[in-house]
Design a protein around this motif. Structure first.
Motif, PDB file in Angstrom:
ATOM      1  N   SER A 166     -39.614 -44.217  67.385  1.00  0.00           N
ATOM      2  CA  SER A 166     -39.679 -42.779  67.360  1.00  0.00           C
ATOM      3  C   SER A 166     -38.777 -42.367  66.420  1.00  0.00           C
ATOM      4  O   SER A 166     -37.647 -42.601  66.451  1.00  0.00           O
ATOM      5  N   ALA A 204     -49.399 -47.652  76.868  1.00  0.00           N
ATOM      6  CA  ALA A 204     -48.258 -47.003  77.121  1.00  0.00           C
ATOM      7  C   ALA A 204     -47.570 -47.568  78.158  1.00  0.00           C
ATOM      8  O   ALA A 204     -48.040 -47.700  79.154  1.00  0.00           O
ATOM      9  N   ARG A 255     -43.716 -32.784  75.096  1.00  0.00           N
ATOM     10  CA  ARG A 255     -44.062 -34.031  74.972  1.00  0.00           C
ATOM     11  C   ARG A 255     -45.413 -34.130  73.877  1.00  0.00           C
ATOM     12  O   ARG A 255     -45.586 -35.319  73.415  1.00  0.00           O
ATOM     13  N   ARG A 290     -40.392 -45.903  72.107  1.00  0.00           N
ATOM     14  CA  ARG A 290     -40.283 -44.611  72.435  1.00  0.00           C
ATOM     15  C   ARG A 290     -39.042 -44.139  72.633  1.00  0.00           C
ATOM     16  O   ARG A 290     -37.847 -44.966  72.412  1.00  0.00           O
ATOM     17  N   ASP A 334     -42.947 -40.848  81.875  1.00  0.00           N
ATOM     18  CA  ASP A 334     -42.274 -40.416  80.760  1.00  0.00           C
ATOM     19  C   ASP A 334     -41.026 -39.555  80.683  1.00  0.00           C
ATOM     20  O   ASP A 334     -40.242 -39.560  79.596  1.00  0.00           O
TER      21      ASP A 334
END
Length: 520
Positions: free
Chosen positions: A161, A145, A392, A190, A241
């Motif tokens: 996403s 990631a 999340r 993402r 994130d």
């Protein structure tokens, strides 16, 4: 809507709190010696193949072997095993896959004993930390990631996403990543990548490739149970994130953690460096933001709602049950149905918050107050889904059943956060007998006298419970002022709600705790 991250360093590790509009939204405790983290990649050894479960048990260093199901092998497990074998044998010295000959994909409904063998070395990734009596859950579908993308070795697809809904933006990102990604590497884009330019995406891609390359270098000399690629700590992963325009500040109280996070932010988003602050205040970080009280009040079996209702949260091995009660909710609404809807909507917001706060996973059953109108049930369901959007973790929310129950499944990847909210009385030690608690003021005064007269300390600070603080500071000529006249030095008092009602701590002018001599 503002987001603030607070990181408090303690002897047991870091306490991490995510605040949204000053309210606690997520709470994590990062323990230094906790060996398994979601995302970590290990060199494991297959210990047992269980045909009945179509799964294998793999030794990655935990007391119980980790679980690896056939469906978690990934379609390109043969390619991964081939590379692992070649790297360990030192026939391959790089993680680049441009000239790598891919192996055929495995069958979707195949058998695990056709793919793996006992005592075989295998590269695996932690997808669930050890929970309760179970070992870690593993996957061989390796992914790394980054901030904007997730790199997937041995794949060639570019996926986006589902939260990126703009068709034009989806096409832009799809074409962009397809043109810059290397061969035999797939990419998942993402949600935060929306509107990001090619330079940022390319930099993130290179960072992920470098992480993979370093992992392959570690694999060359790795022994079974060794961690090959380590996921970043919890604080950095939250920053990665969630760092966006709505992130207002990151406050830490440790210089070491401050330097680490500053270097990380400088690497991923230099324009955000100014939001990082080092706490140098007189009060403790969590105390200054009122978090100690929030933590104690939010993790109990009963959770109060702002307008009089409350939740009862019960935990079992199989599922979590949440009961919604109206309590002393005012009946200012038109009728019982309106009251039920009002309490239920308020409860839905708090439940979504509690799921993130406690990191509750698995099956959650919510017993809302009964409502008869289908329209109200639909409004409640829509509200619950809207409140869950900021989560999340992967989740599913089902409509209310005929019995008024709402079911939620939420991905559980680490043990649930559990804070003890019931304390043993510091005076009686849980025995029910109180002995001389009224003398605590004398104990503090005697210790202060000893420290100032016998040890000749100056610049003394005493941390104590707000009740004791009020006792020593009340009145025009308070006890604190009397100390000034008696010892010719000002003794600073600090309220600390994390201490018991008869607990206290002395600190010297350098902030170091002074050990109290028994009997003084």
């Amino acid at each position: 809507m503002s987001n603030e991250l607070l990181i408090n360093s303690t002897q047991k590790g870091e306490r991490i709190a995510l605040l949204q509009d000053k309210r606690l939204l997520e709470y994590h405790v990062e323990v230094p010696d906790q060996s398994f983290t979601v995302g970590d990649i290990y060199l494991g050894t297959v210990r047992k193949l269980v045909s009945g479960l179509n799964a294998a048990f793999v030794d990655v260093g935990f007391e119980k072997d980790a679980f690896l199901h056939y469906l978690d092998l990934g379609p390109n497990i043969n390619s991964l095993n081939k590379l692992t074998k070649d790297v360990i044998a030192k026939r391959v010295h790089s993680g680049k896959l441009n000239n790598f000959k891919m192996e055929p994909e495995i069958e979707k409904l195949g058998k695990i004993d056709k793919v793996l063998s006992k005592n075989q070395p295998i590269l695996v990734q932690i997808v669930k930390e050890p929970i309760s009596t179970k070992g870690p859950r593993l996957s061989c579908d390796i992914s790394i990631a980054g901030r904007y993308i997730v790199l997937v070795p041995f794949s060639n697809s570019v996926n986006l996403s589902k939260k990126i809904t703009d068709k034009q933006e989806r096409n832009r990102l799809q074409k962009l990543m397809s043109s810059i990604k290397p061969a035999n590497f797939g990419v998942i884009i993402r949600t935060v990548a929306q509107g990001t330019d090619v330079d940022e995406l390319n930099k993130d891609l290179k960072d992920c490739l470098e992480k993979w390359e370093n992992g392959i270098k570690n694999l060359k000399d790795a022994k079974p149970r060794d961690r090959v690629i380590g996921e970043m700590n919890r604080a950095s992963s939250i920053i990665r994130d969630m760092l966006n325009e709505s992130f207002d500040s990151i406050t830490v109280d440790s210089k070491e953690v401050y330097d680490d996070i500053k270097a990380y932010i400088h690497n991923i988003a230099p324009d955000k460096e100014n939001i990082l602050r080092l706490h140098n205040g007189k009060n403790k970080l969590f105390e200054q933001f009122g978090l100690e009280k929030q933590i104690k009040s939010l993790f109990g079996r009963s959770v109060s709602l702002p307008n009089g209702g409350y939740l009862i949260i019960e935990h079992t091995e199989a599922l979590h049950v949440i009961d919604v009660n109206s309590g002393n909710k005012s009946n200012s609404e038109e009728d019982q149905e309106a009251t039920a809807l009002s309490v239920n909507l308020e409860a839905a917001k708090e439940i979504a918050r509690q799921l993130r706060l406690r990191d509750m996973g698995g099956i959650i059953v919510v017993d809302f107050i009964d409502m008869k109108k289908a329209e109200n049930k639909r409004v409640l369901f829509d509200t619950m889904r809207d409140e869950m959007k900021g989560d999340r973790s992967k989740y599913t929310v089902l409509p209310l059943s005929k019995f008024g129950l709402l079911q939620i499944t939420r991905q559980r990847v680490r043990p649930e956060m559990n804070i003890v909210t019931r304390e043993v009385c510091p005076t009686c030690g849980g025995s029910g007998s109180i002995q001389a608690s009224i003398l605590v003021s004398d104990v503090i005064a005697n210790n202060l006298d000893y420290i100032l007269t016998k040890q000749n300390e100056r610049g003394i600070t005493i941390s104590l419970h707000p009740f004791l603080y009020a006792f020593f500071t009340k009145g025009l000529i308070s006890e604190q002022v009397k100390w000034l006249f008696r010892y010719k030095t000002w003794v600073k008092l600090i309220k600390d709600t994390s201490l018991g009602v008869v607990d206290f701590k002395f600190h010297n002018q350098y902030g170091e705790e002074i050990e109290i001599v028994p009997g003084n």
